[in-house]
Design a protein around this motif. Sequence first.
Motif, PDB file in Angstrom:
ATOM      1  N   ARG A 104       0.852  -1.184   0.000  1.00  0.00           N
ATOM      2  CA  ARG A 104       0.000   0.000   0.000  1.00  0.00           C
ATOM      3  C   ARG A 104       0.898   1.248   0.000  1.00  0.00           C
ATOM      4  O   ARG A 104       2.099   1.162   0.318  1.00  0.00           O
ATOM      5  CB  ARG A 104      -0.896  -0.010   1.243  1.00  0.00           C
ATOM      6  CG  ARG A 104      -1.812  -1.223   1.331  1.00  0.00           C
ATOM      7  CD  ARG A 104      -2.779  -1.301   0.167  1.00  0.00           C
ATOM      8  NE  ARG A 104      -3.575  -0.085   0.114  1.00  0.00           N
ATOM      9  CZ  ARG A 104      -3.992   0.483  -1.027  1.00  0.00           C
ATOM     10  NH1 ARG A 104      -3.648  -0.027  -2.194  1.00  0.00           N
ATOM     11  NH2 ARG A 104      -4.717   1.592  -0.983  1.00  0.00           N
ATOM     12  N   PRO A 105       0.360   2.403  -0.358  1.00  0.00           N
ATOM     13  CA  PRO A 105       1.172   3.622  -0.365  1.00  0.00           C
ATOM     14  C   PRO A 105       1.856   3.914   0.968  1.00  0.00           C
ATOM     15  O   PRO A 105       2.919   4.533   1.021  1.00  0.00           O
ATOM     16  CB  PRO A 105       0.147   4.707  -0.715  1.00  0.00           C
ATOM     17  CG  PRO A 105      -0.880   3.992  -1.519  1.00  0.00           C
ATOM     18  CD  PRO A 105      -0.988   2.631  -0.921  1.00  0.00           C
ATOM     19  N   LYS A 407      -9.110 -14.103   6.252  1.00  0.00           N
ATOM     20  CA  LYS A 407      -8.904 -12.949   7.122  1.00  0.00           C
ATOM     21  C   LYS A 407      -7.757 -12.123   6.536  1.00  0.00           C
ATOM     22  O   LYS A 407      -6.874 -12.642   5.859  1.00  0.00           O
ATOM     23  CB  LYS A 407      -8.586 -13.369   8.551  1.00  0.00           C
ATOM     24  CG  LYS A 407      -7.261 -14.085   8.761  1.00  0.00           C
ATOM     25  CD  LYS A 407      -7.092 -14.464  10.229  1.00  0.00           C
ATOM     26  CE  LYS A 407      -5.788 -15.201  10.493  1.00  0.00           C
ATOM     27  NZ  LYS A 407      -5.673 -15.646  11.900  1.00  0.00           N
ATOM     28  N   TYR A 408      -7.814 -10.832   6.779  1.00  0.00           N
ATOM     29  CA  TYR A 408      -6.751  -9.952   6.291  1.00  0.00           C
ATOM     30  C   TYR A 408      -5.515 -10.100   7.167  1.00  0.00           C
ATOM     31  O   TYR A 408      -5.616 -10.232   8.395  1.00  0.00           O
ATOM     32  CB  TYR A 408      -7.211  -8.501   6.291  1.00  0.00           C
ATOM     33  CG  TYR A 408      -8.043  -8.150   5.081  1.00  0.00           C
ATOM     34  CD1 TYR A 408      -7.438  -7.823   3.873  1.00  0.00           C
ATOM     35  CD2 TYR A 408      -9.437  -8.171   5.145  1.00  0.00           C
ATOM     36  CE1 TYR A 408      -8.196  -7.517   2.758  1.00  0.00           C
ATOM     37  CE2 TYR A 408     -10.207  -7.872   4.035  1.00  0.00           C
ATOM     38  CZ  TYR A 408      -9.581  -7.545   2.840  1.00  0.00           C
ATOM     39  OH  TYR A 408     -10.334  -7.257   1.726  1.00  0.00           O
ATOM     40  N   VAL A 409      -4.357 -10.105   6.521  1.00  0.00           N
ATOM     41  CA  VAL A 409      -3.087 -10.098   7.245  1.00  0.00           C
ATOM     42  C   VAL A 409      -2.271  -8.906   6.753  1.00  0.00           C
ATOM     43  O   VAL A 409      -2.330  -8.540   5.571  1.00  0.00           O
ATOM     44  CB  VAL A 409      -2.300 -11.413   7.056  1.00  0.00           C
ATOM     45  CG1 VAL A 409      -3.038 -12.569   7.721  1.00  0.00           C
ATOM     46  CG2 VAL A 409      -2.065 -11.716   5.579  1.00  0.00           C
ATOM     47  N   VAL A 410      -1.557  -8.289   7.666  1.00  0.00           N
ATOM     48  CA  VAL A 410      -0.798  -7.064   7.354  1.00  0.00           C
ATOM     49  C   VAL A 410       0.644  -7.249   7.824  1.00  0.00           C
ATOM     50  O   VAL A 410       0.881  -7.686   8.956  1.00  0.00           O
ATOM     51  CB  VAL A 410      -1.430  -5.836   8.044  1.00  0.00           C
ATOM     52  CG1 VAL A 410      -0.591  -4.588   7.763  1.00  0.00           C
ATOM     53  CG2 VAL A 410      -2.874  -5.639   7.583  1.00  0.00           C
ATOM     54  N   HIS A 415       5.784   0.313  10.908  1.00  0.00           N
ATOM     55  CA  HIS A 415       4.942   1.345  10.304  1.00  0.00           C
ATOM     56  C   HIS A 415       3.890   1.845  11.295  1.00  0.00           C
ATOM     57  O   HIS A 415       3.315   1.062  12.061  1.00  0.00           O
ATOM     58  CB  HIS A 415       4.228   0.779   9.072  1.00  0.00           C
ATOM     59  CG  HIS A 415       5.144   0.574   7.899  1.00  0.00           C
ATOM     60  ND1 HIS A 415       6.017  -0.485   7.801  1.00  0.00           N
ATOM     61  CD2 HIS A 415       5.332   1.325   6.790  1.00  0.00           C
ATOM     62  CE1 HIS A 415       6.677  -0.412   6.675  1.00  0.00           C
ATOM     63  NE2 HIS A 415       6.291   0.695   6.034  1.00  0.00           N
ATOM     64  N   ILE A 416       3.631   3.139  11.290  1.00  0.00           N
ATOM     65  CA  ILE A 416       2.529   3.725  12.051  1.00  0.00           C
ATOM     66  C   ILE A 416       1.728   4.609  11.104  1.00  0.00           C
ATOM     67  O   ILE A 416       2.248   5.100  10.089  1.00  0.00           O
ATOM     68  CB  ILE A 416       3.036   4.543  13.253  1.00  0.00           C
ATOM     69  CG1 ILE A 416       3.948   5.694  12.777  1.00  0.00           C
ATOM     70  CG2 ILE A 416       3.760   3.642  14.253  1.00  0.00           C
ATOM     71  CD1 ILE A 416       4.347   6.632  13.896  1.00  0.00           C
TER      72      ILE A 416
END
Length: 418
Positions: A104-105, A407-410, A415-416
């Motif tokens: 993602r950006p 399920k989404y995984v990140v 990163h904040i």
Amino acid sequence: MDVQTYMISVGKAARAASRAMAVADTKAKNVALTAMATAIEHAAKVLLRENARDVEAAQAKKLDAAAIDRLKLTPAIIEAMADGLRQIAALPDPIGEISGLKYRPSGIQVGQMRVPLGVIGIIYESRPNVTADAAGLCLKSGNAAILRGGSEALHSNQAIAACVQTGLKAAGLPETAVQVIETADRAAVGELITMQDYVDVIVPRGGKGLIERLMRESRIPMIKHLHGVCHVYIDDKADFDKALRIADNAKTQRLGTCNTMETLLVARDIAAKILPPLCKTYADKKIELRGDDAARAIVSGMKAATEEDWHTEYLDAILSVRIVDGLDAALDHIARYGSQHTDAIVTEDISRARRFLREVDSSSVMVNASTRFADGYEYGLGAEIGISTDKLHARGPVGLEGLTSLKYVVFGDGHIRG
């Protein structure tokens, strides 16, 4: 112990087992499946003996022929159960698979991981082979299962359950990962479909009466189909020999299944040619025919079809026959009377075949093939937990992926969000 207390104890055990199953490795699951298959083969004589007790009791209760057909185990069905378990073992394990990872950006990576549903309650009638299929699919997909078979198959199901337990023990997996309800009390179903704390999804496999009851009473999401009013449309561009084989097989290969053809649609321009030999085949196999006026004008002795016949899933030696003006009329009929289960066209016209595939809103749509192929085993799923005509979550034969969720995984590196 009363039924409510018994079912709560089953639910608690299943919830605990589901946590262990969610992290079970592929090797252990495959060891269990293979051991189950071997146990079923070794217990073939026991399974046939216990099944004979159930069949004898069903005959004494005067259950209809279709119900008894679904209840019967044969050496071939027992071998198919074992083969299905080995096929499931050979399939890729979907659990933990991560897909669609994208940056993602912000710099984080976002994807989706396939995970078990948790505890699956399966309620089914007659077919004891469902016990093995359901146990295998739930196990490989990392779920715990609570299986409630029909009272008419109690002895058969308990014999198969013993083979399942042998497989779980061999792999060192929790024996409560698959529990087959031991009571024939119908109150057990009422408890199972309301145990929201312990059960994540209900899969019903049975007749219309069972499904309608569960749709009214269940407090738990379901994967289901209500009935199977399946059609074969013989187009005027059909290959004659293919049409005869397909229309015969779709109805007569087995009468009491949800993917059996219940209505035959025939294009008007080919009806006078194909109906007489096809209906002779049906007559030889003692299939009662109920037709519209045009069909009855071609085939003498055919009974008159009523409006209700077009809506009916017979699960019996009865077939409705209608002559239609062409593809558009066939599509209209299926849209009006179909159950969104399985429908087929027989044609050599690729444009018409593509229209049929695109426009028929069913869970399985076929070109030049019998509706009897709508089956998890035939689709390469190893086996199926059932067939879903729902449009959300799972549709068609439900195999391993249908018993999982995403399920989404990140992934980040400190990163904040700003």
